[in-house]
Design an enzyme around this catalytic site. Structure first.
Site, PDB file in Angstrom:
ATOM      1  N   GLU A 159       6.097 -17.797 -11.480  1.00  0.00           N
ATOM      2  CA  GLU A 159       7.345 -17.196 -10.972  1.00  0.00           C
ATOM      3  C   GLU A 159       8.543 -17.506 -11.878  1.00  0.00           C
ATOM      4  O   GLU A 159       9.550 -18.042 -11.422  1.00  0.00           O
ATOM      5  CB  GLU A 159       7.618 -17.697  -9.542  1.00  0.00           C
ATOM      6  CG  GLU A 159       6.571 -17.256  -8.556  1.00  0.00           C
ATOM      7  CD  GLU A 159       6.967 -17.455  -7.089  1.00  0.00           C
ATOM      8  OE1 GLU A 159       7.894 -18.234  -6.805  1.00  0.00           O
ATOM      9  OE2 GLU A 159       6.339 -16.801  -6.229  1.00  0.00           O
ATOM     10  N   GLU A 209      -0.527 -14.751  -5.191  1.00  0.00           N
ATOM     11  CA  GLU A 209       0.011 -15.414  -3.989  1.00  0.00           C
ATOM     12  C   GLU A 209       0.250 -14.331  -2.956  1.00  0.00           C
ATOM     13  O   GLU A 209       1.039 -13.408  -3.198  1.00  0.00           O
ATOM     14  CB  GLU A 209       1.314 -16.160  -4.278  1.00  0.00           C
ATOM     15  CG  GLU A 209       1.111 -17.417  -5.104  1.00  0.00           C
ATOM     16  CD  GLU A 209       2.389 -18.255  -5.260  1.00  0.00           C
ATOM     17  OE1 GLU A 209       3.239 -18.261  -4.345  1.00  0.00           O
ATOM     18  OE2 GLU A 209       2.517 -18.892  -6.326  1.00  0.00           O
TER      19      GLU A 209
HETATM   20  O1  AHR Z   1       3.261 -20.933  -2.000  1.00  0.00           O
HETATM   21  C1  AHR Z   1       4.513 -21.533  -1.868  1.00  0.00           C
HETATM   22  C2  AHR Z   1       5.453 -21.186  -3.010  1.00  0.00           C
HETATM   23  O2  AHR Z   1       5.762 -19.827  -2.973  1.00  0.00           O
HETATM   24  C3  AHR Z   1       4.890 -21.392  -4.396  1.00  0.00           C
HETATM   25  O3  AHR Z   1       5.045 -22.696  -4.833  1.00  0.00           O
HETATM   26  C4  AHR Z   1       5.708 -20.456  -5.219  1.00  0.00           C
HETATM   27  O4  AHR Z   1       5.009 -19.957  -6.328  1.00  0.00           O
HETATM   28  C5  AHR Z   1       6.121 -19.364  -4.249  1.00  0.00           C
HETATM   29  O5  AHR Z   1       7.475 -19.141  -4.308  1.00  0.00           O
END
Ligand code: AHR
Length: 502
Positions: free
Chosen positions: A173, A292
């Site tokens: 990110e 994610e």
């Molecule tokens: O999954 C929790 C957080 O969400 C992770 O650390 C990050 O990559 C995202 O913002």
């Protein structure tokens, strides 16, 4: 009761299903690693401190790939801290989650845990506080057979054979304002390119994922993907996208519109990657890693994200998932499958405790959260090719999506095993659906091998340590199969699986 129709033809396929669609994220955050999958002294822990109750659930869940060690944690992580004799490892401040990291569990333990779980590792390199040189050193540590300082260092830690890690993420990110070492697209794209070249110089067969924008709602979204890929188009294989479903207005119907948003998000990132390809007259298609995804909005800020002092393994981001979340997860899994031609990796974020599909108590039990079930069922049954679903369903309208068909579905066909699996969500929350599935080209000898329903009359039902099976799949009783046709009654708000075999 309303009617909906799904037509499937074994000759009309989206693409081969990559089993890495059933991946997860394991990050050093809260009790994900420490007190989650790793708890020396727990009654079920083995000699390495791995909780066997958690490992059994991970296997049952059908996890195929694990992305590690973050997440935001990655962007401040020095991998060297997490290898070598555990008693000599330094405790460090984790600036991402304001915690103390003992480093008792690091890369080598993670690889050992992956082997025990039967999953493929997907390692991240820190492009927040570090860069290409630290990344190539980690690749050499992991993948070089021996005879160099870094590879012999690994061997001296008891890992004679290379870890042979093929899948790598180039940072995490990197456009996010909350990210340690946040970068502009131009800075990150160039860094990702250089990093990829160095890593591949050490280990040529790597599969590399560049960071897409952290969120579709950030102002950087779109332009970020374009500029980053302009820099590292030739070097990377996949670009990531992250999607967290929210329900701020406590409106279940709108919440289920997150399924449509994920679909749109995937199409947009693919289109941007293809625009970069077109400008370069390239036939290469950058693949997507939805590395994610989950529901996450209740345990996201305040004490859930940061606790006073620098505690070790605090209870952070421990989202309690409801049955409603399980419906959304079931719909999301259909979307991921239906983009099988482009989405080759997906990671539920996360595995244990922190937004986890599995919950644990220290010294106590481990249990399945509601979202565990659609994931486990999809991973168990989705094999082979994803079939193109032709859906004819009445639709409702939402604030973000004017047309939301009540039926969300996907299907896979495994030619070798002669099995077809159908996944169907009735997201009408008040009316049952009379579903008719037309199976074109199906063998008349086909029988229903399994029919499962995930339903609960209360959308906010949850699983707890005391009542771990409140939300759990049950046999589906309302299915009829006749040659070439399956009819089923889907409960209002239910996710269903039908498996046919010859
Ligand atoms: O999954 C929790 C957080 O969400 C992770 O650390 C990050 O990559 C995202 O913002």
């Amino acid at each position: 009761m309303f009617r909906a129709r799904l037509v499937l033809d074994r000759d009309f396929v989206v693409g081969a299903l990559d089993r890495r669609l059933f991946g997860v994220l394991v990050e050093h955050v809260g009790r994900s690693v420490h007190g989650g999958l790793f708890e020396p002294g727990h009654p079920t822990a083995d000699a390495h401190g791995f909780r066997q109750d958690v490992l059994a659930l991970v296997r049952e869940m059908g996890v195929t790939t694990v992305r590690y060690p973050g997440g935001n944690f990655l962007s401040g992580y020095d991998w060297e801290d997490g290898v070598g004799p555990p008693q000599q490892r330094p405790a460090r401040l984790d600036l991402a989650w304001h915690s103390t990291e003992s480093n008792a569990f690091g890369t080598d333990e993670f690889i050992r845990w992956c082997r025990a779980a039967g999953v493929e590792p997907m390692l991240g390199v820190n492009l927040g506080t570090r860069g290409a040189d630290a990344a190539r050193r980690l690749v050499e540590y992991c993948n070089h057979p021996g005879g160099t300082q870094l590879s012999d260092w690994r061997r001296s830690h008891g890992f004679d054979a290379p870890h042979a890690v093929r899948a790598w993420c180039l940072g995490n990110e990197m456009d996010a304002p909350w990210q340690i070492g946040q970068k502009s697209a131009a800075e990150y794209g160039r860094l990702a390119r250089d990093c990829a070249r160095l890593m591949r110089a050490v280990s040529p067969d790597l599969q590399l994922t560049a960071c897409g924008s952290s969120s579709r709602s950030l102002p950087t979204f779109g332009q970020w993907e374009y500029e980053v890929l302009e820099q590292c188009f030739e070097e990377v294989d996949l670009v990531s996208l992250h999607a967290y479903f929210e329900n701020p207005q406590a409106d279940s119907w709108e919440f289920l519109g997150n399924i449509d948003s994920l679909d749109g998000h995937i199409r947009e990132v693919a289109a941007i990657a293809d625009a970069v390809a077109a400008r370069r007259h390239s036939r290469k298609r950058t693949l997507l890693a939805v590395d994610e995804w989950n529901t996450w909005y209740r345990a996201r800020s305040g004490e859930h994200a940061r606790q006073p002092g620098w505690p070790s393994a605090p209870r952070l981001i421990e989202e309690i998932h409801t049955f409603e979340d399980a419906l959304a997860a079931g719909g999301a899994l259909c979307v991921l499958m239906n983009h099988a031609d482009r989405v080759k990796v997906a990671c539920l974020a996360q595995l244990v405790n922190a937004i986890g599909a599995i919950r644990t108590e220290p010294g106590g039990p481990a249990w399945r959260q509601a979202i565990f079930h659609p994931f486990a069922l999809a991973s168990r049954h989705a094999r082979g090719q994803v079939l193109q679903p032709a859906i004819d369903s009445p639709a409702g309208s939402g604030r973000l999506h004017p047309e939301m068909p009540y039926l969300v579905a996907s299907a896979t066909h495994d030619r070798q095993a002669q099995r077809t699996a159908i996944f169907a969500l009735n997201r009408h929350l008040a009316q049952p659906m009379a579903l008719e599935v037309e199976l074109r080209g199906a063998d008349p000898r086909w029988v229903l091998q399994e029919a499962v329903e995930l339903h609960h009359p209360e959308l906010h039902a949850i699983n707890t340590a005391a009542e771990p099976d409140t939300v759990s799949p049950r046999p589906h009783r309302g299915v009829e199969l006749e040659p070439g046709r399956l009819r089923a009654r889907l409960q209002p708000g239910s996710w269903n699986v039908f498996v046919l075999a010859c």
